[in-house]
Design a protein around this motif. Structure first.
Motif, PDB file in Angstrom:
ATOM      1  N   SER A  81     -46.409  -8.123 133.652  1.00 26.04           N
ATOM      2  CA  SER A  81     -46.560  -9.150 132.619  1.00 26.04           C
ATOM      3  C   SER A  81     -46.810  -8.510 131.255  1.00 26.04           C
ATOM      4  O   SER A  81     -46.392  -9.047 130.225  1.00 26.04           O
ATOM      5  N   THR A 120     -50.291 -14.468 128.987  1.00 26.78           N
ATOM      6  CA  THR A 120     -49.900 -13.276 129.743  1.00 26.78           C
ATOM      7  C   THR A 120     -51.004 -12.869 130.712  1.00 26.78           C
ATOM      8  O   THR A 120     -50.748 -12.529 131.873  1.00 26.78           O
ATOM      9  N   SER A 172     -39.759 -22.819 138.918  1.00 23.87           N
ATOM     10  CA  SER A 172     -41.098 -22.529 139.439  1.00 23.87           C
ATOM     11  C   SER A 172     -41.535 -23.603 140.435  1.00 23.87           C
ATOM     12  O   SER A 172     -42.441 -23.380 141.241  1.00 23.87           O
ATOM     13  N   SER A 202     -39.168 -18.033 138.718  1.00 19.77           N
ATOM     14  CA  SER A 202     -39.283 -18.173 137.259  1.00 19.77           C
ATOM     15  C   SER A 202     -39.684 -16.841 136.642  1.00 19.77           C
ATOM     16  O   SER A 202     -39.213 -16.485 135.561  1.00 19.77           O
ATOM     17  N   LEU A 203     -40.537 -16.093 137.329  1.00 13.86           N
ATOM     18  CA  LEU A 203     -40.905 -14.761 136.845  1.00 13.86           C
ATOM     19  C   LEU A 203     -39.671 -13.892 136.641  1.00 13.86           C
ATOM     20  O   LEU A 203     -39.546 -13.191 135.632  1.00 13.86           O
ATOM     21  N   PRO A 250     -50.070 -14.426 139.456  1.00 11.38           N
ATOM     22  CA  PRO A 250     -48.596 -14.423 139.368  1.00 11.38           C
ATOM     23  C   PRO A 250     -47.931 -15.374 140.367  1.00 11.38           C
ATOM     24  O   PRO A 250     -46.772 -15.728 140.173  1.00 11.38           O
ATOM     25  N   TYR A 281     -47.155 -20.071 130.917  1.00 11.29           N
ATOM     26  CA  TYR A 281     -46.440 -18.974 130.273  1.00 11.29           C
ATOM     27  C   TYR A 281     -45.108 -19.460 129.712  1.00 11.29           C
ATOM     28  O   TYR A 281     -44.751 -19.161 128.560  1.00 11.29           O
ATOM     29  N   PRO A 299     -48.896  -6.746 138.947  1.00  9.71           N
ATOM     30  CA  PRO A 299     -48.566  -7.958 138.167  1.00  9.71           C
ATOM     31  C   PRO A 299     -49.016  -7.834 136.709  1.00  9.71           C
ATOM     32  O   PRO A 299     -48.380  -8.376 135.804  1.00  9.71           O
ATOM     33  N   TYR A 357     -37.956 -14.856 133.503  1.00  3.96           N
ATOM     34  CA  TYR A 357     -38.691 -14.396 132.315  1.00  3.96           C
ATOM     35  C   TYR A 357     -38.424 -12.913 132.044  1.00  3.96           C
ATOM     36  O   TYR A 357     -38.301 -12.492 130.900  1.00  3.96           O
ATOM     37  N   LEU A 402     -51.016 -15.305 133.605  1.00  2.00           N
ATOM     38  CA  LEU A 402     -49.917 -15.036 134.530  1.00  2.00           C
ATOM     39  C   LEU A 402     -50.166 -13.746 135.318  1.00  2.00           C
ATOM     40  O   LEU A 402     -49.877 -13.671 136.524  1.00  2.00           O
ATOM     41  N   ALA A 458     -42.110 -17.261 141.900  1.00  2.82           N
ATOM     42  CA  ALA A 458     -41.547 -15.918 141.757  1.00  2.82           C
ATOM     43  C   ALA A 458     -40.188 -15.969 141.064  1.00  2.82           C
ATOM     44  O   ALA A 458     -39.835 -15.069 140.292  1.00  2.82           O
ATOM     45  N   SER A 465     -47.318 -19.901 135.783  1.00  4.98           N
ATOM     46  CA  SER A 465     -45.923 -19.718 135.402  1.00  4.98           C
ATOM     47  C   SER A 465     -45.494 -20.782 134.383  1.00  4.98           C
ATOM     48  O   SER A 465     -44.758 -20.492 133.435  1.00  4.98           O
TER      49      SER A 465
END
Lengths: 216, 216, 216, 216
Positions: A65, A112, A183, A190-191, A119, A128, A61, A194, A115, A188, A125
């Motif tokens: 990130s 960062t 999110s 939303s990650l 994560p 971030y 992670p 991004y 996150l 996950a 989330s």
């Protein structure tokens, strides 16, 4: 350099030093990102190859990130760069909007790190996402301030180009908004947004095209 | 400056700001290397001269990896510097390849720290090797992208010079490859290659020679 | 700028980017010095005014070594600055001597931290002295390399000026040598010399005078 | 750039490199501020959404002192920027006053961290106030040194403008003095003044106005 220097040196606060400060802050913020990727130091007698490989893998992670924030900051640097190309002069309010933008940039290593540590937590989330959204909004503010009534840009700049520039930023802000809403379903998701949304900005914008035509 | 500024200011994204960001990121990454060389703080009443000398001596892998990475980053800075001298313009893909290169640069303090902590572990040696190899490959990509069909360089640049520039990078990449393979025999051997290979780059390249002739 | 840019842009590796890297590395090394001045975080309920004041006072070796190193780095930056003013061109060996000089600069936060932690230990005083001496010697090397046979400087530069520039550096190196010897009597004595010797460099050098005359 | 470069390149130590060092140190000090805003890493199995939100909320003094110091440093960067615009030449004493100013700038992350850790302690508030006051006084010294007898500025600069520039700095110093005295009543009061006083500097100064008139 003659033409551009003329206007830079003369009116308002020098564009060159604003760019120097911005470039340096971007460079530091991008480099600081790596400070949080750390492998714990264990006595060498106790350490095994397997342990180190496992530790590296557990850092995924952090790596993700790091890469994600580096790319996003790079993207905003390119954008900041592109917009400031059109500036003919600067003034004090613009300087402060730019400093606000840079403050948000400096905050990226914090969010960062957060996150990368958590994560799977929605709050990380969301923090971030807010950070990236604030990048977009302060950049938008800069561009809107500079172009309203041709305040800081040349009079020959087309309204269509100004509008395109604004739309391009707002689309990014909306994407981040959507990612933040996702999110609440699953952090996950939303990650994933991004990570993926900078890809849309790899292709040249209208601004670049206009630019190339104007000078070639 | 007149001639070069003319082409810089006009076409594509400014070469000067790319150089400014690159220089700042290189400078910062090179300075961060020293952050991991640390002597633990002990209550002064308990500390002895012998203890401190022993602690300093035990830090030798840290010192070696610091010097090695500083020299390697310096070498790539010189190379990046040399290639960007030929650029007449830039474009968005080039900017992103350069950012990818800088991301690899920013990663060097991490892999240096890892190698300094575990100099006898193969995995540390491999991670370090991969990092240096990635430096070479992204620099190669930049140079290949810029010169293919004289995309970003002047039309008078000789094909022989372009080829020499590519070979010079690839030779470094191959050396690092060999060093990584040697780590399967003994990680110490790969360390020796990492330390020695920059020496080959101390001597002036064809690119420098051409350059001097062209302008003297 | 016309005259100097002409020679910079053309021959060898650009002086401007070398200066940019040097300035950035000096700036970071000078800023990193403060990272080691830290007050421990204690739960606010337990903390008292007296405890904090005592902690601040106990940090005095850190403050002294911070100020001392900042001033010494500032002094070398001014000197580096002064010498590079005379450069008309650069070449690859010069670039590497400069990188070696910058590596020594980057090492200053380490030796400062060490001295600040153990101000009464001879070994800390010696390591610090070696670091400063190495700064002087690498700067001397740069200047000697650049001026031998007018390699990188203009042909009109007076031999007397070159000699004065060398003497000025060597006097500093000898002072540091003496300070290191004094540490065998008492480490506190060498500290006093380290603090005081930059004062001698506050006054303008022959180099500055020459300079002012030449252009006024 | 022709006119200003002419005077820069020629007389005294180059203004451009002083600005480059100053910009880099400002950028670095402003970025370092975020390093002290940290969320502790807890094993992810044990962490809850509530715990993280609570931790974020508990960080409020860190966030406030980060934003405050970023804005104050930004304000001084703008001011430094504005004054250096009028410099026509530099000399060695000016260089050293500028280095002293930068040393105070580098100290800001330390005093910010201290204040962020102990926002309710008078000593932290006083140390922070001293730091900001020292920023003002060293900037004042620079400006007074440069303008006395038109030492480093052009002969056409109006005495009224010089006086206005001094008053503007002294007003800030007096405000900080008052804030420090208030901390003897209640440290929270001085915090409020520290946060609010930069707002007075958002509006353009006489210096900016003069400037705009002179060149438009």
């Amino acid at each position: 350099m003659t033409a551009s220097s003329h206007s830079e040196g003369g009116q308002g606060l020098g564009k060159q030093r604003i760019e120097a400060l911005s470039d340096a802050i971007f460079a530091f913020a991008m480099t600081l990102l790596v400070l949080d990727v750390k492998i714990p130091k264990v006595a060498e007698a106790l350490v095994t190859q397997e342990f180190l490989i496992q530790t590296l893998l557990d850092l995924w992670p952090k790596f993700v990130s790091f890469v994600m924030s580096f790319v996003i900051l790079g993207m905003f640097w390119v954008a900041h760069h592109g917009y400031s190309h059109f500036l003919k002069r600067t003034d004090r309010p613009f300087l402060w909007i730019n400093l606000l933008f840079l403050m948000v940039v400096v905050f990226v290593p914090f969010s960062t790190d957060f996150l990368g540590d958590y994560p799977r937590q929605r709050i990380a989330s969301l923090v971030y996402g807010c950070n990236i959204m604030a990048l977009g909004l302060t950049l938008y503010w800069q561009w809107a301030y500079a172009t309203t009534g041709h305040r800081l840009v040349g009079s020959h700049i087309e309204p269509r180009l100004v509008r395109k520039g604004k739309q391009r930023i707002l689309m990014g802000v909306l994407t981040i908004c959507a990612a933040m809403l996702l999110s609440f379903v699953n952090p996950a998701l939303s990650l994933i947004v991004y990570v993926l949304f900078p890809i849309a900005y790899l292709q040249p914008s209208q601004i670049d095209l206009h630019w190339t035509h104007a000078h070639d």
